[in-house]
Write an enzyme that holds these catalytic residues in place. Structure first.
Site, PDB file in Angstrom:
ATOM      1  N   ALA A  95      18.755  20.420  33.881  1.00 39.04           N
ATOM      2  CA  ALA A  95      19.381  19.115  33.644  1.00 39.04           C
ATOM      3  C   ALA A  95      20.727  19.433  33.034  1.00 39.04           C
ATOM      4  O   ALA A  95      20.696  20.423  32.419  1.00 39.04           O
ATOM      5  CB  ALA A  95      18.659  18.069  32.692  1.00 39.04           C
ATOM      6  N   ASP A  96      21.681  18.622  33.304  1.00 36.20           N
ATOM      7  CA  ASP A  96      22.973  18.613  32.608  1.00 36.20           C
ATOM      8  C   ASP A  96      23.100  18.175  31.299  1.00 36.20           C
ATOM      9  O   ASP A  96      23.759  18.400  30.469  1.00 36.20           O
ATOM     10  CB  ASP A  96      24.151  18.279  33.544  1.00 36.20           C
ATOM     11  CG  ASP A  96      24.248  19.161  34.612  1.00 36.20           C
ATOM     12  OD1 ASP A  96      24.508  20.428  34.805  1.00 36.20           O
ATOM     13  OD2 ASP A  96      23.697  18.354  35.817  1.00 36.20           O
ATOM     14  N   GLU A 116      16.978  17.192  44.791  1.00 33.37           N
ATOM     15  CA  GLU A 116      16.234  17.281  43.432  1.00 33.37           C
ATOM     16  C   GLU A 116      15.780  15.874  43.025  1.00 33.37           C
ATOM     17  O   GLU A 116      14.608  15.911  42.365  1.00 33.37           O
ATOM     18  CB  GLU A 116      17.352  17.452  42.400  1.00 33.37           C
ATOM     19  CG  GLU A 116      17.733  18.964  42.410  1.00 33.37           C
ATOM     20  CD  GLU A 116      19.069  19.591  41.448  1.00 33.37           C
ATOM     21  OE1 GLU A 116      19.009  20.659  41.161  1.00 33.37           O
ATOM     22  OE2 GLU A 116      19.719  18.513  40.763  1.00 33.37           O
ATOM     23  N   LYS A 134      21.874  20.930  25.822  1.00 36.29           N
ATOM     24  CA  LYS A 134      21.776  19.743  26.775  1.00 36.29           C
ATOM     25  C   LYS A 134      21.352  18.576  25.979  1.00 36.29           C
ATOM     26  O   LYS A 134      21.558  17.430  27.050  1.00 36.29           O
ATOM     27  CB  LYS A 134      20.890  20.082  27.989  1.00 36.29           C
ATOM     28  CG  LYS A 134      21.219  21.369  28.809  1.00 36.29           C
ATOM     29  CD  LYS A 134      22.561  21.322  29.370  1.00 36.29           C
ATOM     30  CE  LYS A 134      22.660  22.518  30.439  1.00 36.29           C
ATOM     31  NZ  LYS A 134      21.821  22.923  31.438  1.00 36.29           N
TER      32      LYS A 134
END
Ligand code: A5P
Length: 241
Positions: A95-96, A116, A134
């Site tokens: 995940a960003d 995704e 993150k």
């Protein structure tokens, strides 16, 4: 949770990602259909799964990108499609950004958000795998939201996104041409700043003509495996009131 990795070296971050990946891959049980994510952390997860498959783990992987499919094939991880297995037991992906209070996510930095999300939504359990950099208080704080759009008249779609508050930029590929997703679409990276209500923004994007999908993953996360210098932390979503 404090974030002690902001000044960490690339090697130290890589170690956190590797530890998180190893620990996420350990969640897989024999016989599972497993969603295989995309991006640099997911690549480490797939590598860890490859090692388990080599030692006898029996699974079928559903890749979320052509790149992941190629890596999995090299590692002899048996693959199938979402069409063949519309129900997935467990999906593991990077995940960003992870919003700490909700475990809602921004994804799509690597450009694979559509597949995704299709894999995540088809999964009984969707587990995000990240290093602690993150984790954010508000989504959008550090990362522009990737929005996948139809190439036809994308400028007109962009105008609608600007009305929602986006400061947008068309993602470009290394060849100087617009980046093309595995699904044949463009990506507009939309800076919103800290997003007050990700669910409201997601609902607005869902009904914006020309938008194929966006990188807000709302209410989809079953858990987050976080790599931290003091060890792995497993985050669970808040219990609904
Ligand atoms: C790929 O499209 C993304 O959703 C990635 O999962 C996300 O960008 C995280 O990537 P890294 O693990 O490389 O930071």
């Amino acid at each position: 949770m404090t974030n002690s990795s902001e000044q960490a070296s690339p090697e130290a971050i890589q170690r956190l990602k590797e530890e998180a990946a190893e620990s996420a891959a350990a969640l897989i049980e024999d016989g599972m259909i497993v969603g295989l994510g995309s991006g640099s952390t997911a690549k480490l997860v797939v590598a860890a799964i490859g090692r388990r498959v080599k030692s006898g783990l029996n699974i079928v992987g559903i890749p979320t990108s052509e790149k992941t499919a190629a890596q999995a094939r090299e590692l002899n991880i048996p693959l199938a499609t979402l069409a063949q297995h519309p129900q997935i037991h467990l999906a593991l992906d990077g995940a960003d950004e992870v919003e700490l209070s909700t475990l809602n996510l921004i994804k799509g930095g690597g450009g694979n958000l559509l597949r995704e999300k299709l894999v995540a939504i088809a999964s009984q359990r969707f587990v995000a795998v990240v290093d602690e950099r993150k984790l954010v208080d508000k989504l959008g704080a550090t990362f522009s939201l990737p929005v996948e759009v139809v190439p036809f008249g994308w400028q007109s779609t962009e105008q609608r996104l600007k009305k929602l508050g986006a400061n947008s930029q068309l993602r470009m590929g290394a060849n100087g041409e617009p980046y093309i997703t595995d699904g044949g679409h463009y990506i507009l990276d939309c800076a919103f700043g800290p997003i007050a209500s990700p669910a409201t923004l997601a609902a607005n994007l869902d009904t914006t003509v020309g938008v194929v999908e966006h990188g807000l993953f709302i209410g989809m996360t079953s858990a987050v495996v976080v790599g931290r210098p003091d060890g792995i932390k497993l985050l669970n979503p808040p219990v609904p009131a």
